[in-house]
Design an enzyme around this catalytic site. Structure first.
Site, PDB file in Angstrom:
ATOM      1  CE1 TYR A  80      -4.246  -1.368   0.302  1.00  0.00           C
ATOM      2  CE2 TYR A  80      -3.560  -2.404   2.346  1.00  0.00           C
ATOM      3  CZ  TYR A  80      -4.480  -2.248   1.333  1.00  0.00           C
ATOM      4  OH  TYR A  80      -5.649  -2.965   1.366  1.00  0.00           O
ATOM      5  CD  GLU A 126      -6.893  -3.533   8.990  1.00  0.00           C
ATOM      6  OE1 GLU A 126      -7.959  -3.518   8.340  1.00  0.00           O
ATOM      7  OE2 GLU A 126      -5.876  -4.110   8.606  1.00  0.00           O
ATOM      8  CD  GLU A 185     -11.107  -4.600   1.374  1.00  0.00           C
ATOM      9  OE1 GLU A 185     -10.939  -5.814   1.548  1.00  0.00           O
ATOM     10  OE2 GLU A 185     -11.086  -3.771   2.307  1.00  0.00           O
ATOM     11  CD  GLU A 265      -6.922  -6.996   1.479  1.00  0.00           C
ATOM     12  OE1 GLU A 265      -7.689  -7.348   2.404  1.00  0.00           O
ATOM     13  OE2 GLU A 265      -6.677  -5.807   1.218  1.00  0.00           O
ATOM     14  CE1 TYR A 330      -4.346  -8.117   9.633  1.00  0.00           C
ATOM     15  CE2 TYR A 330      -3.948 -10.282   8.703  1.00  0.00           C
ATOM     16  CZ  TYR A 330      -4.731  -9.160   8.806  1.00  0.00           C
ATOM     17  OH  TYR A 330      -5.889  -9.067   8.080  1.00  0.00           O
TER      18      TYR A 330
END
Length: 638
Positions: A80, A126, A185, A265, A330
């Site tokens: 990202y 997030e 998304e 993802e 994660y």
């Protein structure tokens, strides 16, 4: 006759020369709709990728993490680009140090990894406000992620800076970027604005060219794919181990009848929220689902392959006051500190069944060190006064839920308690006529997903003392990061002795101490056992938040290069609720991420900062006079 033969030979020679250049120099990446696969340089290609966020990993560890991903068998990484990380202040861009995107792309290329780029403008992740800069909210009534002209103008300005930087790294330009995602998304957002997506498509095409593979990613629902996909953008999906793989890919086929199956993802783990259990996904379920998808010929990106850390104030919120924790571990194949796990080794074994994996063992974990305990002392000038003549406790009220997100309330320096968004709108306070009320307001991270990303912070409505409106407010930001990076409080010798006989005060208080050098500068984990909630800086660098009283995270990752092996290391802690009787911290050689304490009663926060200003580390302090008889209107602009 001779001339004719020479002409034919010349033409054939020229053709061979062109053909040779196509094979040896030109690079292409495209979709074969007939055979349902990607084509890399004209040959079928299946990518096996992992997500890594350069913004969550110090730049001096980028190469280490990329090599480990390559050795695990990946042939690509997905990244990202957080807009607010690079343009924290409108018109001021930062692409240096931990923000050096081009350097990261170069390192990935040197390592032999292709790149799937996700430049937004919205990224979710997030991350604070889903990567959108908070200064967008200074435009009244702006509609984010839509055809709103103010928003689109800001997006155009940003893409005019970003996309020319990445264009040389496109695979067709002999770089390593094989595909670029448009938005993120979008089908999960309420707007469903096709004109917005068309505009983005036009922007991306104008900068990156007609041959660049553009795609979208959406959840595995019909509504998400209906609103998130657009002709000319290849539609992919995302899902985890709890999803029926056949059913999910069948849905993708409804929107892309031909072309490769793609899970953009595939969730190897999950994120943590304060006050909830430490999340995780079973490693066997991950390896089983990965094997099934690869056997179908699908290209898969594992989200995350390494999660990293929410340093500073960069964490997002799923919804108000459901904040993402400091760690973004994660439960990924590589830990927050970049260490290989059993999950990674299982994934590597699966990948071996589908492609050649680099020979040799996995690189080892980075060395860790347990430095032990360090005792801290209170910073002079931040202790509480006493001996006030008090009136009978009176309710301080936020009638319109206007505290975003948490406010520490003091009257003449005496801590009264906390107002908290959605949960604590009334607080009984005591003082006397003419006293000064201070509110230290904390932004717990702006919402990064869903319809509430227009998440304004600060004091957004009147506060009442009993039935009286408080007026004469003074509002200013506290650039804590700037002050501490500049040496405060250590440079001013402001420390009280560790044991001053006063007991642990309630409310906001700075503490300081020093980790003595011992010739070793290695990764370590800072535990603040029995502390409540606050922020930590090491050698002037903002590590991030702790919330020991709520959990689950109980330690903060400290990268070794932040420490000095030869000079004393300065520790600064802003404790917001109440320090332990003996204010000390512990440096350990392993993390402690899995302890859920539950919601603490009546807690508070840090200065309301505007993410987007100086990393974004500034707080907001609000002062008001306690006037029991005044009813003047007042407004606060944060």
């Amino acid at each position: 006759m001779t001339v004719k033969i020479l002409f034919v030979l010349a033409v054939n020679f020229a053709y061979l020369a062109v053909k040779g250049n196509l094979v040896d120099g030109d690079q292409t990446f495209s979709i074969d709709y007939k055979n349902n696969c990607f084509l890399k340089d004209g040959k079928p290609f299946q990518y096996i990728s992992g997500s890594i966020h350069y913004s969550r990993i110090p730049h001096y560890y980028w190469k280490d993490r990329l090599v480990k991903m390559y050795m695990a068998g990946l042939n690509a990484v997905q990244i990202y680009v957080p807009w607010n990380f690079h343009e924290p202040v409108k018109g001021e861009y930062n692409f240096s140090g931990d923000r050096d995107l081009v350097h990261f792309l170069d390192l990935a290329n040197q390592t032999g990894l292709l790149v799937i780029l996700r430049p937004g403008p919205y990224i979710c992740a997030e991350w604070e406000m889903g990567g959108l800069p908070a200064w967008l909210l200074e435009t009244p009534n702006i509609l984010l992620r839509s055809s709103d002209t103010d928003y689109l103008q800001a997006v155009c300005n940003w893409m005019n800076i970003l996309l020319p930087k990445v264009k040389p790294w496109l695979y067709s330009n002999k770089g390593n970027i094989i595909s670029v995602q448009v938005e993120n998304e979008y089908g999960s957002y309420h707007a469903c604005d096709y004109n917005y997506m068309r505009t983005l498509r036009t922007i991306f095409r104008s900068f990156l060219g007609a041959d660049t593979l553009l795609f979208t990613t959406d959840g595995d629902t019909e509504r998400a794919l209906s609103c998130g996909s657009l002709q000319g953008l290849y539609a992919t999906i995302d899902f985890g181990t709890d999803t029926n793989i056949t059913k999910a890919f069948r849905l993708q086929r409804r929107f892309e009848p031909h072309g490769p199956l793609v899970n953009s993802e595939f969730y190897t783990g999950w994120l943590d929220h304060w006050g909830e259990v430490h999340a995780g996904v079973d490693k066997w379920n991950v390896s089983k689902a990965l094997r099934e998808m690869l056997a179908l010929g699908a290209s898969v990106n594992m989200y995350m392959f390494e999660g990293g850390t929410n340093f500073g104030y960069w964490n997002g919120e799923l919804k108000p006051l459901r904040s993402i924790s400091h760690t973004y571990d994660y439960d990924a194949p590589l830990t927050e500190a970049g260490d290989p796990t059993e999950k990674l080794l299982l994934i590597r074994d699966v990948i071996k069944q589908f492609r050649d994996v680099p020979a040799g063992p996995m690189p080892p974990a980075t060395p860790k060190f347990a430095y032990g305990f360090v005792t801290l002392g209170k910073v002079k000038g931040t202790s509480r006064p006493s001996g006030l003549e008090l009136w009978e406790p009176t309710p301080l009220i936020s009638p319109l839920n206007g505290v975003h997100d948490r406010a520490y309330v003091t009257i003449n320096g005496v801590f009264q308690g906390i107002l908290e968004r959605d949960t604590a709108l009334v607080l009984k306070v005591s003082g006397k006529q003419g006293d000064t009320m201070d509110l230290l307001v904390e932004n717990m991270g702006r919402v990064n997903f869903g319809s509430k990303i227009n998440d304004h912070k600060g004091i957004l409505g009147d506060l009442l003392l009993g039935s009286d409106v408080l007026t004469n407010w003074e509002i200013y930001t506290l650039d804590l990061d700037g002050a501490i990076a500049g040496g405060w409080p250590h440079s001013e010798a402001r420390r009280f002795p560790p044991a001053d006989g006063r007991g642990p005060p309630a409310g906001p208080m700075f503490y300081m101490g020093t980790l003595k050098s011992n010739g070793v500068a290695r990764d370590t984990f800072l535990q603040l056992k029995d502390w409540s909630k606050g922020q930590v800086w090491i050698n002037g660098v903002n590590l991030g938040r702790y919330w020991s009283s709520r959990g689950p995270q109980q330690s903060l990752y400290v990268p070794g290069p932040l420490l000095s092996a030869t000079q004393p290391n300065n520790i600064t802690v802003l404790e917001l609720e109440g320090a332990p009787e003996c204010p000390r911290v512990l440096f350990m050689d392993r993390p402690h991420l899995n302890r859920t304490v539950g919601r603490s009663g009546g807690s508070a926060g840090v200065g309301s900062r505007h993410p987007g200003r100086r990393d974004p580390g500034d707080g907001v302090s609000v002062h008001g006079h306690v006037e029991r008889t005044t009813h003047r209107e007042r407004s606060i602009l944060l």
